[in-house]
Design a protein around this motif. Structure first.
Motif, PDB file in Angstrom:
ATOM      1  N   LEU A  20       0.994  -1.132   0.292  1.00  0.00           N
ATOM      2  CA  LEU A  20       0.140   0.040  -0.045  1.00  0.00           C
ATOM      3  C   LEU A  20       0.768   1.273   0.029  1.00  0.00           C
ATOM      4  O   LEU A  20       0.606   2.403  -0.363  1.00  0.00           O
ATOM      5  CB  LEU A  20      -0.345  -0.400   0.938  1.00  0.00           C
ATOM      6  N   ILE A  21       1.394   1.210   1.012  1.00  0.00           N
ATOM      7  CA  ILE A  21       3.207   2.003   0.872  1.00  0.00           C
ATOM      8  C   ILE A  21       3.169   2.980  -0.273  1.00  0.00           C
ATOM      9  O   ILE A  21       3.478   3.790  -0.527  1.00  0.00           O
ATOM     10  CB  ILE A  21       4.196   1.553   1.786  1.00  0.00           C
ATOM     11  N   MET A  22       3.778   1.236  -1.335  1.00  0.00           N
ATOM     12  CA  MET A  22       4.507   1.800  -2.495  1.00  0.00           C
ATOM     13  C   MET A  22       3.442   2.139  -2.949  1.00  0.00           C
ATOM     14  O   MET A  22       3.818   2.674  -3.888  1.00  0.00           O
ATOM     15  CB  MET A  22       5.396   0.495  -2.895  1.00  0.00           C
ATOM     16  N   MET A  23       2.521   1.686  -3.218  1.00  0.00           N
ATOM     17  CA  MET A  23       1.407   1.978  -3.991  1.00  0.00           C
ATOM     18  C   MET A  23       1.159   3.766  -3.922  1.00  0.00           C
ATOM     19  O   MET A  23       0.666   3.874  -5.521  1.00  0.00           O
ATOM     20  CB  MET A  23       0.034   1.590  -4.006  1.00  0.00           C
ATOM     21  N   VAL A  24       0.904   4.318  -3.066  1.00  0.00           N
ATOM     22  CA  VAL A  24       0.813   5.456  -2.313  1.00  0.00           C
ATOM     23  C   VAL A  24       1.836   5.957  -2.931  1.00  0.00           C
ATOM     24  O   VAL A  24       2.384   7.486  -3.916  1.00  0.00           O
ATOM     25  CB  VAL A  24       0.571   5.312  -1.334  1.00  0.00           C
ATOM     26  N   LEU A  25       3.014   5.892  -3.063  1.00  0.00           N
ATOM     27  CA  LEU A  25       4.666   6.936  -3.276  1.00  0.00           C
ATOM     28  C   LEU A  25       4.169   5.825  -4.591  1.00  0.00           C
ATOM     29  O   LEU A  25       5.197   7.516  -5.449  1.00  0.00           O
ATOM     30  CB  LEU A  25       5.591   5.374  -2.849  1.00  0.00           C
ATOM     31  N   LEU A  26       3.983   5.605  -5.520  1.00  0.00           N
ATOM     32  CA  LEU A  26       4.201   5.695  -6.606  1.00  0.00           C
ATOM     33  C   LEU A  26       3.141   6.682  -7.376  1.00  0.00           C
ATOM     34  O   LEU A  26       3.636   7.305  -8.591  1.00  0.00           O
ATOM     35  CB  LEU A  26       3.536   3.663  -7.457  1.00  0.00           C
ATOM     36  N   PHE A  27       1.675   6.377  -6.916  1.00  0.00           N
ATOM     37  CA  PHE A  27       1.008   8.309  -7.717  1.00  0.00           C
ATOM     38  C   PHE A  27       1.487   9.239  -7.199  1.00  0.00           C
ATOM     39  O   PHE A  27       1.289   9.938  -8.228  1.00  0.00           O
ATOM     40  CB  PHE A  27      -0.229   7.458  -6.606  1.00  0.00           C
ATOM     41  N   ALA A  28       2.458   9.250  -5.825  1.00  0.00           N
ATOM     42  CA  ALA A  28       2.766  10.394  -5.622  1.00  0.00           C
ATOM     43  C   ALA A  28       4.104  11.371  -7.026  1.00  0.00           C
ATOM     44  O   ALA A  28       4.364  12.530  -7.313  1.00  0.00           O
ATOM     45  CB  ALA A  28       4.118  10.532  -4.484  1.00  0.00           C
ATOM     46  N   ILE A  29       4.604  10.822  -7.320  1.00  0.00           N
ATOM     47  CA  ILE A  29       5.953  10.306  -8.326  1.00  0.00           C
ATOM     48  C   ILE A  29       4.803  11.086  -8.939  1.00  0.00           C
ATOM     49  O   ILE A  29       6.157  11.768  -9.636  1.00  0.00           O
ATOM     50  CB  ILE A  29       7.337   9.409  -8.422  1.00  0.00           C
ATOM     51  N   MET A  30       3.583   9.946  -9.378  1.00  0.00           N
ATOM     52  CA  MET A  30       3.490  10.466 -10.941  1.00  0.00           C
ATOM     53  C   MET A  30       2.943  11.739 -11.057  1.00  0.00           C
ATOM     54  O   MET A  30       2.758  12.185 -11.809  1.00  0.00           O
ATOM     55  CB  MET A  30       2.573   8.664 -11.185  1.00  0.00           C
ATOM     56  N   TRP A  31       2.171  11.803 -10.315  1.00  0.00           N
ATOM     57  CA  TRP A  31       1.500  13.359  -9.661  1.00  0.00           C
ATOM     58  C   TRP A  31       2.183  14.177  -9.992  1.00  0.00           C
ATOM     59  O   TRP A  31       2.017  15.098 -10.262  1.00  0.00           O
ATOM     60  CB  TRP A  31       0.538  13.448  -8.452  1.00  0.00           C
ATOM     61  N   PHE A  32       3.405  14.282  -9.399  1.00  0.00           N
ATOM     62  CA  PHE A  32       4.567  15.750  -9.194  1.00  0.00           C
ATOM     63  C   PHE A  32       5.799  15.347 -10.428  1.00  0.00           C
ATOM     64  O   PHE A  32       5.549  16.213 -11.621  1.00  0.00           O
ATOM     65  CB  PHE A  32       5.453  14.724  -8.214  1.00  0.00           C
ATOM     66  N   PHE A  33       5.609  14.235 -11.563  1.00  0.00           N
ATOM     67  CA  PHE A  33       6.138  14.279 -12.338  1.00  0.00           C
ATOM     68  C   PHE A  33       5.414  13.958 -13.852  1.00  0.00           C
ATOM     69  O   PHE A  33       6.311  14.667 -15.410  1.00  0.00           O
ATOM     70  CB  PHE A  33       7.239  13.521 -12.910  1.00  0.00           C
TER      71      PHE A  33
END
Length: 107
Positions: A20-33
């Motif tokens: 779950l933490i990995m999915m949230v981190l992946l979404f945050a990176i995708m949103w930012f870039f």
């Protein structure tokens, strides 16, 4: 056999949280870039479209360069002169950029 399956089911509880933490981190990176820069660019284009004035050199939808000749606020259409004496009407949303900013050599 059942004992092995039960141990595997009990031991996998911590892995779900890290997933779950990995999915949230992946979404945050995708949103930012990806998403944030795109919405920022769309906001700049919308501001440019709302600030158009007669005489502004623009680039319209198909990559055609021209000069704004008239603006109809009621219909949302803009007359763009693409050649001497040739004025085409385009929707305001198809005017994408200032030609001077898009092509610095044109100045």
């Amino acid at each position: 056999m059942i004992r092995i399956l039960l141990q595997a089911a009990n031991g996998g509880g911590g892995g779900g949280m890290s997933m779950l933490i990995m999915m949230v981190l992946l979404f945050a990176i995708m949103w930012f870039f990806m998403i944030r820069p795109q919405t920022k660019k769309q906001k700049e284009i919308r501001q440019f479209q709302n600030a158009l004035q007669v005489g502004t050199k623009v680039v319209i939808g198909g990559g055609i360069y021209g000069v704004v000749k008239n603006i109809s606020i009621e219909t949302g259409k803009i007359g763009v002169e693409i050649a001497k004496g040739v004025v085409v009407e385009v929707d305001r949303n198809y005017v994408y950029a200032d030609a001077n900013a898009a092509n610095p050599a044109a100045k």
